[in-house]
Motif scaffolding. Sequence first.
Motif, PDB file in Angstrom:
ATOM      1  N   VAL A 257       6.055  -4.616  -8.218  1.00 31.13           N
ATOM      2  CA  VAL A 257       4.809  -3.927  -7.934  1.00 31.13           C
ATOM      3  C   VAL A 257       3.729  -5.174  -7.572  1.00 31.13           C
ATOM      4  O   VAL A 257       3.550  -6.045  -8.657  1.00 31.13           O
ATOM      5  CB  VAL A 257       4.273  -2.948  -9.079  1.00 31.13           C
ATOM      6  CG1 VAL A 257       4.015  -3.488 -10.274  1.00 31.13           C
ATOM      7  CG2 VAL A 257       2.889  -2.127  -8.280  1.00 31.13           C
ATOM      8  N   THR A 258       2.810  -4.870  -6.572  1.00 29.15           N
ATOM      9  CA  THR A 258       1.791  -5.725  -6.292  1.00 29.15           C
ATOM     10  C   THR A 258       0.395  -5.159  -6.054  1.00 29.15           C
ATOM     11  O   THR A 258       0.564  -3.778  -5.828  1.00 29.15           O
ATOM     12  CB  THR A 258       2.305  -6.738  -5.003  1.00 29.15           C
ATOM     13  OG1 THR A 258       2.280  -5.893  -4.022  1.00 29.15           O
ATOM     14  CG2 THR A 258       3.383  -7.609  -5.507  1.00 29.15           C
ATOM     15  N   VAL A 259      -0.582  -5.876  -6.160  1.00 26.17           N
ATOM     16  CA  VAL A 259      -2.049  -5.370  -5.780  1.00 26.17           C
ATOM     17  C   VAL A 259      -2.428  -6.401  -4.831  1.00 26.17           C
ATOM     18  O   VAL A 259      -2.291  -7.484  -4.804  1.00 26.17           O
ATOM     19  CB  VAL A 259      -2.692  -5.291  -6.942  1.00 26.17           C
ATOM     20  CG1 VAL A 259      -2.808  -6.430  -7.616  1.00 26.17           C
ATOM     21  CG2 VAL A 259      -4.215  -4.645  -6.635  1.00 26.17           C
ATOM     22  N   SER A 260      -3.106  -5.928  -3.670  1.00 29.43           N
ATOM     23  CA  SER A 260      -3.959  -6.448  -2.641  1.00 29.43           C
ATOM     24  C   SER A 260      -5.152  -5.629  -2.196  1.00 29.43           C
ATOM     25  O   SER A 260      -5.179  -4.483  -2.490  1.00 29.43           O
ATOM     26  CB  SER A 260      -2.928  -6.750  -1.476  1.00 29.43           C
ATOM     27  OG  SER A 260      -2.493  -5.725  -1.145  1.00 29.43           O
ATOM     28  N   ASP A 261      -5.914  -6.344  -1.364  1.00 30.09           N
ATOM     29  CA  ASP A 261      -7.185  -5.846  -0.681  1.00 30.09           C
ATOM     30  C   ASP A 261      -6.807  -4.890   0.388  1.00 30.09           C
ATOM     31  O   ASP A 261      -5.817  -5.478   1.156  1.00 30.09           O
ATOM     32  CB  ASP A 261      -8.148  -7.043  -0.353  1.00 30.09           C
ATOM     33  CG  ASP A 261      -8.753  -7.660  -1.772  1.00 30.09           C
ATOM     34  OD1 ASP A 261      -8.774  -7.009  -2.699  1.00 30.09           O
ATOM     35  OD2 ASP A 261      -9.071  -8.763  -1.665  1.00 30.09           O
ATOM     36  N   HIS A 262      -7.662  -3.857   0.487  1.00 26.93           N
ATOM     37  CA  HIS A 262      -7.480  -3.034   1.788  1.00 26.93           C
ATOM     38  C   HIS A 262      -8.446  -3.218   2.697  1.00 26.93           C
ATOM     39  O   HIS A 262      -9.782  -3.475   2.401  1.00 26.93           O
ATOM     40  CB  HIS A 262      -7.316  -1.679   1.192  1.00 26.93           C
ATOM     41  CG  HIS A 262      -7.079  -0.600   2.316  1.00 26.93           C
ATOM     42  ND1 HIS A 262      -7.626   0.529   2.545  1.00 26.93           N
ATOM     43  CD2 HIS A 262      -6.237  -0.886   3.467  1.00 26.93           C
ATOM     44  CE1 HIS A 262      -7.114   1.176   3.580  1.00 26.93           C
ATOM     45  NE2 HIS A 262      -6.323   0.370   4.198  1.00 26.93           N
TER      46      HIS A 262
ATOM     47  N   GLY B 209     -12.601  -1.224  -4.850  1.00 28.32           N
ATOM     48  CA  GLY B 209     -11.763  -2.538  -4.817  1.00 28.32           C
ATOM     49  C   GLY B 209     -11.831  -3.258  -6.443  1.00 28.32           C
ATOM     50  O   GLY B 209     -12.216  -2.818  -7.106  1.00 28.32           O
ATOM     51  N   ILE B 210     -10.609  -4.160  -6.133  1.00 24.88           N
ATOM     52  CA  ILE B 210     -10.762  -5.099  -7.427  1.00 24.88           C
ATOM     53  C   ILE B 210     -10.988  -6.450  -7.181  1.00 24.88           C
ATOM     54  O   ILE B 210     -10.521  -6.833  -6.266  1.00 24.88           O
ATOM     55  CB  ILE B 210      -9.127  -4.846  -8.107  1.00 24.88           C
ATOM     56  CG1 ILE B 210      -8.818  -3.281  -8.357  1.00 24.88           C
ATOM     57  CG2 ILE B 210      -8.919  -5.624  -9.221  1.00 24.88           C
ATOM     58  CD1 ILE B 210      -7.435  -3.219  -8.791  1.00 24.88           C
TER      59      ILE B 210
ATOM     60  N   GLY C   8     -11.487  -1.550  -0.421  1.00 25.06           N
ATOM     61  CA  GLY C   8     -10.613  -0.780  -1.130  1.00 25.06           C
ATOM     62  C   GLY C   8      -9.313  -1.601  -1.846  1.00 25.06           C
ATOM     63  O   GLY C   8      -9.489  -2.792  -1.670  1.00 25.06           O
ATOM     64  N   THR C   9      -8.383  -0.917  -2.086  1.00 28.41           N
ATOM     65  CA  THR C   9      -7.162  -1.485  -2.667  1.00 28.41           C
ATOM     66  C   THR C   9      -5.851  -0.873  -2.228  1.00 28.41           C
ATOM     67  O   THR C   9      -5.752   0.302  -1.952  1.00 28.41           O
ATOM     68  CB  THR C   9      -7.364  -1.288  -4.419  1.00 28.41           C
ATOM     69  OG1 THR C   9      -8.658  -1.853  -4.766  1.00 28.41           O
ATOM     70  CG2 THR C   9      -6.241  -2.273  -5.077  1.00 28.41           C
TER      71      THR C   9
END
Length: 848
Positions: free
Chosen positions: A541-546, A498-499, A550-551
């Motif tokens: 483009v986007t980033v989010s939590d899984h 994760g980030i 994770g990501t």
Amino acid sequence: MGTAYGVDIVDTQTRRYEKRHGNRKGTQSFSDLFINCLYADSRGLLWVGGNQGLSVYDQHTDSIYYLQRDEGLQDNIVRGIVEDEHKNMWILTSSGLTHLIMQTDPVHKNFEWTAYNYDNADGLLGNFDGRSIYKRGNGQIIVGGSGGYHVITPSRMVYNKYSPRVVFTGLRIGNQQIEVNSLYEGRKVLERSLNEVRRLDLNYADRIFFIEYSALDYAQPSKTQYAYRIEGLNSDWIYTSESRLTFTNLSPGKYLLEVKAANSDGFWNEEPESLRIVIHPPLWRSAYAYLCYALLSIGLVWLLIRQMRRKHAEKLRVQRIEMEAERQHTMDEMKLRFFTNISHDFRTPLSLVITPVEKLLKEYRHTEVAAKLSTVHRNAVQLLHLVNQLLDFRKLDVQRETLNLSHGDYVAFVREVCESFFVFAERKDIRISVRTLSEQLEIGFDRDKIRKILMNLLSNAFKYTPEGGSVEVVLEEKSGEPEADRQVTVSVCDTGIGIPDADKPFVFDRFYQVAQPRLNFGSGIGLHIVHEFVKLHGGEVTVSDHTPCGTVFTYSIPVRLTEGTTTGTDQVPDPCLPAEDRTAEDLSVSLSELPVLLVVEDNDDFREFLSDSLKASYRILQAADGKQALAILRKEAVDVIVCDVMMPVMDGMELCARVKGDIRLSHIPFILLTARTTDEHRLKGLQEGADDYITKPFNLHILQLRIEKFLEWNRRNHEKFRQTIEVKPSEITISSLDEKLIGKALQIVEENIGNPEFSVEELSVCVGMSRGHLYKKLLSITGKTPIEFIRTMRLKRAVQLLRKSQKNVSEVAYEVGFNSPKIFAKYFREEFHMSPSEYLRSQKNKEE
């Protein structure tokens, strides 16, 4: 010393005769006088008295001299003349007696005299209308008047030679008399009597003040004469009989008032009395004020110099920063060029490594060496991938990357890229899956850049996902209204470390790396390349939590349709029939009668498509950019403009701003066509003055309907202007500039409604437009030419007068500017389909 009628004035009482050079008879002749009396004296002078003064003829010099009231006579009407024993002359006039004491100038042969006048104030009785003056043998002179006679003994005449002294007796400011020690507006003006202070201090606000004075002569004070002068205003003596001086609006400063007086017999006191007057300036003109002004000016200059120095220092600082930034940028460019060149040099030896290793892998694939060769090959390919990333990053940095769209199955392409990671997934014991919501999606995309986007995202996912984890790729299509809003979305989900939320806003910045204590490999440019390539496609483009860990990296790009694809507009039937399907009656319509439509579009195919689709209903003009469109608008009368936003040279926004900002063009409806669908772009277009905003792809029926609505609006305006009696500019215009123009034109015509000579040229000059532009403008907004516009306004005013006033038809015709009632009746019938008389009768019937 002044001269009048040949007599030079020495002072106010002493006169002398002087011969007029070059004129033996002076300015008058004896024939000009109504002669009342004649007298020859002992000097050989002939004295002639008349109704216009006294004339003296010198027989020795053959010259004539004149003496009037201005030269000392009691009156200009002379009744009698005698000479006494002292050779002095006694002149009897209508209002009194004048005694001339004569003296001869032996050098110039001129005569000087001193005049003494006597009237009723001196005891003379009545008026002297007759010629009764006589000299007796004993030297006495007898003078007769209406109230009796007088006996004068010249030898016993005694004159008052006392020189009177002047004293200042009073001061008045405005309407208030100033007393000693009294208060005026809160201050003491006089602490002693005015004659004692010798200095008078007044304020600038004392605009009007009076100074009174008197001569200490009590013998016939009514004959006392005064003279004054004011140093600082004038240097000449001014003679007066008034004992008061009025001062108004004296400027601030110091003045010296001098006053002298003459007694009743004309003897002057040559030592005048003086009074110094000081007018103090107002606060803003005082010395302290000027000192403050000087200090303030010096302060402002100092502040200005300081500000200029500060600006100069700031400018130097900014220049140093810019120079340092430029130097740093140059060094960065040198470094990047160095790494780029090195990267290019790496490609050749890497190729020489990878190609032989691949050959060896084929030869030794079933031996123990194959595993080691596979490791060499995998790392060599990874190194080549990093080199390619560096080259891609360099291209993005100098903005040389462009899209190379090609048509293909996007779903199959994504699956193909994911399959290349299956072997790697098995080796790391990571489960990879691809899930798509549709089996096929034909769109246009850049295969190379999409491949690199997926490779970077999948590489990151496998890099940070531990063994036993999973990576899932999800592809879905999001439809939108209109069709241009359709997008395809790909999400790469992993179950890695994760980030952190604090790092998410920066993961797409170049060279940025998330601080991971266990994993510190990576260059920090992969996700930056992903972001830039997605942006090139017009996506994001986007980033989010899984969940649960994770990501998820999600990118979406718009669905682009290239050749071989279909759009929504292709499925819409064309409302305009082909030319061969139109009737003969339709084809008979003259092209010049059709509304003029200007299509501005840089795409040649799309511009031709619009022109062909709309040419059946409109006369089409075409332009490839805003600059060409402006050139056409200056020459052609256009009814509607349909314009694209994104164009070279001059885009649609700038063209719209120029059209709506030009009073000659602002009335033209402006429709923007664009693929930008956000509210921000729509708001900007409307703020620039666009009348409508249509996004691509669009329904052709909707575009044509919008055009027809604007044309119908103009037709309604024309009809409203024709039918309504009282015209309101806001009801017949589209833009604020048009409203101001019509309002101004209505006002100008209204002001000249009764002027039959008022012309179109005068109207165009008053509104600030040429006659041609005014013609096009009024015709477009009101449907009337300028001359029809003026005539229509006259007729509308005539209707109001006929309805509300008691004037007849002829009076109304002349009042609204028609030269004759006959012409007025003709135009009235054309406009309202009835004569003025019929209109009056209809109004009376309504009232009844």
